[in-house]
Scaffold this active site. Sequence first.
Site, PDB file in Angstrom:
ATOM      1  N   PRO A  56      26.348 -20.696  19.404  1.00 18.32           N
ATOM      2  CA  PRO A  56      26.692 -21.690  20.521  1.00 18.32           C
ATOM      3  C   PRO A  56      25.987 -21.313  21.713  1.00 18.32           C
ATOM      4  O   PRO A  56      25.946 -22.024  22.654  1.00 18.32           O
ATOM      5  CB  PRO A  56      28.129 -21.116  20.590  1.00 18.32           C
ATOM      6  CG  PRO A  56      28.514 -20.826  19.271  1.00 18.32           C
ATOM      7  CD  PRO A  56      27.288 -20.199  18.810  1.00 18.32           C
TER       8      PRO A  56
ATOM      9  N   GLU B  95      32.350 -13.526  14.192  1.00 23.31           N
ATOM     10  CA  GLU B  95      32.189 -13.408  15.586  1.00 23.31           C
ATOM     11  C   GLU B  95      30.864 -13.671  15.958  1.00 23.31           C
ATOM     12  O   GLU B  95      30.521 -13.869  17.006  1.00 23.31           O
ATOM     13  CB  GLU B  95      32.921 -12.399  16.251  1.00 23.31           C
ATOM     14  CG  GLU B  95      34.436 -12.575  16.203  1.00 23.31           C
ATOM     15  CD  GLU B  95      35.002 -13.794  16.803  1.00 23.31           C
ATOM     16  OE1 GLU B  95      34.562 -14.287  17.777  1.00 23.31           O
ATOM     17  OE2 GLU B  95      35.624 -14.585  15.794  1.00 23.31           O
TER      18      GLU B  95
ATOM     19  N   ARG C 251      14.712 -36.616   7.879  1.00 27.60           N
ATOM     20  CA  ARG C 251      14.488 -37.992   7.981  1.00 27.60           C
ATOM     21  C   ARG C 251      13.258 -38.428   9.083  1.00 27.60           C
ATOM     22  O   ARG C 251      12.675 -39.446   8.921  1.00 27.60           O
ATOM     23  CB  ARG C 251      15.542 -38.885   8.670  1.00 27.60           C
ATOM     24  CG  ARG C 251      16.139 -38.462   9.704  1.00 27.60           C
ATOM     25  CD  ARG C 251      17.242 -39.113  10.283  1.00 27.60           C
ATOM     26  NE  ARG C 251      16.836 -40.580  10.587  1.00 27.60           N
ATOM     27  CZ  ARG C 251      16.033 -40.968  11.434  1.00 27.60           C
ATOM     28  NH1 ARG C 251      15.553 -40.377  12.507  1.00 27.60           N
ATOM     29  NH2 ARG C 251      15.862 -42.452  11.745  1.00 27.60           N
TER      30      ARG C 251
ATOM     31  N   ASP D 124       9.941 -48.508  16.008  1.00 29.03           N
ATOM     32  CA  ASP D 124      10.504 -49.766  16.949  1.00 29.03           C
ATOM     33  C   ASP D 124      10.751 -49.105  18.332  1.00 29.03           C
ATOM     34  O   ASP D 124      11.833 -48.742  18.825  1.00 29.03           O
ATOM     35  CB  ASP D 124      11.623 -50.506  16.435  1.00 29.03           C
ATOM     36  CG  ASP D 124      12.504 -50.095  15.906  1.00 29.03           C
ATOM     37  OD1 ASP D 124      13.164 -50.516  14.617  1.00 29.03           O
ATOM     38  OD2 ASP D 124      12.827 -48.846  15.894  1.00 29.03           O
TER      39      ASP D 124
HETATM   40  C1  9D3 Z   1      36.267 -18.433  18.345  1.00 28.48           C
HETATM   41  C2  9D3 Z   1      35.020 -17.750  18.617  1.00 28.48           C
HETATM   42  N1  9D3 Z   1      34.358 -17.829  19.669  1.00 28.48           N
HETATM   43  C3  9D3 Z   1      34.843 -17.159  20.910  1.00 28.48           C
HETATM   44  C4  9D3 Z   1      34.620 -17.516  22.072  1.00 28.48           C
HETATM   45  C5  9D3 Z   1      32.961 -17.594  19.661  1.00 28.48           C
HETATM   46  C6  9D3 Z   1      32.333 -18.017  18.515  1.00 28.48           C
HETATM   47  C7  9D3 Z   1      31.782 -17.477  17.492  1.00 28.48           C
HETATM   48  C8  9D3 Z   1      31.155 -18.150  16.164  1.00 28.48           C
HETATM   49  C9  9D3 Z   1      32.216 -19.585  18.382  1.00 28.48           C
HETATM   50  C10 9D3 Z   1      31.706 -20.189  17.276  1.00 28.48           C
HETATM   51  C11 9D3 Z   1      31.061 -19.393  16.248  1.00 28.48           C
HETATM   52  C12 9D3 Z   1      30.433 -20.233  15.151  1.00 28.48           C
HETATM   53  N2  9D3 Z   1      29.521 -21.171  15.536  1.00 28.48           N
HETATM   54  C13 9D3 Z   1      28.258 -21.359  15.145  1.00 28.48           C
HETATM   55  O1  9D3 Z   1      28.041 -20.417  14.514  1.00 28.48           O
HETATM   56  C14 9D3 Z   1      27.358 -22.289  15.732  1.00 28.48           C
HETATM   57  C15 9D3 Z   1      27.530 -23.499  16.556  1.00 28.48           C
HETATM   58  C16 9D3 Z   1      28.909 -23.805  17.158  1.00 28.48           C
HETATM   59  O2  9D3 Z   1      29.687 -23.162  17.109  1.00 28.48           O
HETATM   60  N3  9D3 Z   1      28.600 -25.029  17.911  1.00 28.48           N
HETATM   61  C17 9D3 Z   1      27.517 -25.447  18.308  1.00 28.48           C
HETATM   62  N4  9D3 Z   1      26.351 -25.195  17.788  1.00 28.48           N
HETATM   63  C18 9D3 Z   1      26.388 -24.131  16.899  1.00 28.48           C
HETATM   64  S1  9D3 Z   1      25.031 -23.469  16.053  1.00 28.48           S
HETATM   65  C19 9D3 Z   1      25.870 -22.333  15.264  1.00 28.48           C
END
Ligand code: 9D3
Length: 251
Positions: free
Chosen positions: A87, A114, A152, A167
Amino acid sequence: MSTRIDVVTLFPEMIREACRWGIPRIAQEKQLLELGLWNPRDYTDDRNRRVDDRPYGGGPGMVMQVQPVHAAIEAARGDGPVIYLSPQGRRFDQSAAKRFARLPHMVLLAGRYEGIDERLIEQDVDEEWSIGDYVLSGGEPAALVWIDAIARLLPGALGDGDSAEQDSFMDGLLDYPHYSRPEVIDGKAVPAVLLGGNHADIERWRHKQSLGRTWERRPDLLEQLQLSDEQKALLEEYIREQHTTDSDKGP
Ligand code: 9D3
């Protein structure tokens, strides 16, 4: 020329199974795409095969440990970048997909829990990418998005008729509406222009619809584009027609 994508994941079956359908399957069958899967659990030194531990500083959840993830990455590594899906990364979009589709190799690192010990990221990761601003439970769905968007784009994956990205007027715009048989459903007819067989008129109508829907639904996308005079005229025509059709619609 083909692309190899290696995924480091605690759930390799998620990736393998999902890639048995659609374009990723076809791209693999045509040997345009090669998938490799690497499970840190197969590389852990821990006698109980653990890959996670509690976070220093406390707090909820678990953290993926450096040793097993590092060993799996080393096993997967080739000439291409190691990409951590998280994220905290840059937002993945179509221009990123186009860029990565030109690479012969990349390693995708999908996290669970986490996240991964920061020292692993500093040591082994070249780029960090997110697929959007929502919370997933792990990196695997993001890896699947990544693989699909790239598969793709591989030359030959789509079959000639469908090689969409050519296109050009569609580039950066939303799609126009599509219709198939029957011609009338519950009194709703297919737009007459699509039945007329005048291909210039049809293309013009579709282009106008693409511009109009992008204006209505995704003005942020329109702002990224430099519309030609012809496109501006088409959009104004759409806006004019939309005003008359909307307010003239009875109950
Ligand atoms: C509830 C946990 N969060 C606390 C603020 C942190 C968190 C840890 C691990 C939030 C998401 C994740 C797992 N997400 C991914 O591994 C992930 C992800 C995503 O959650 N959203 C958008 N792109 C991606 S790419 C990998």
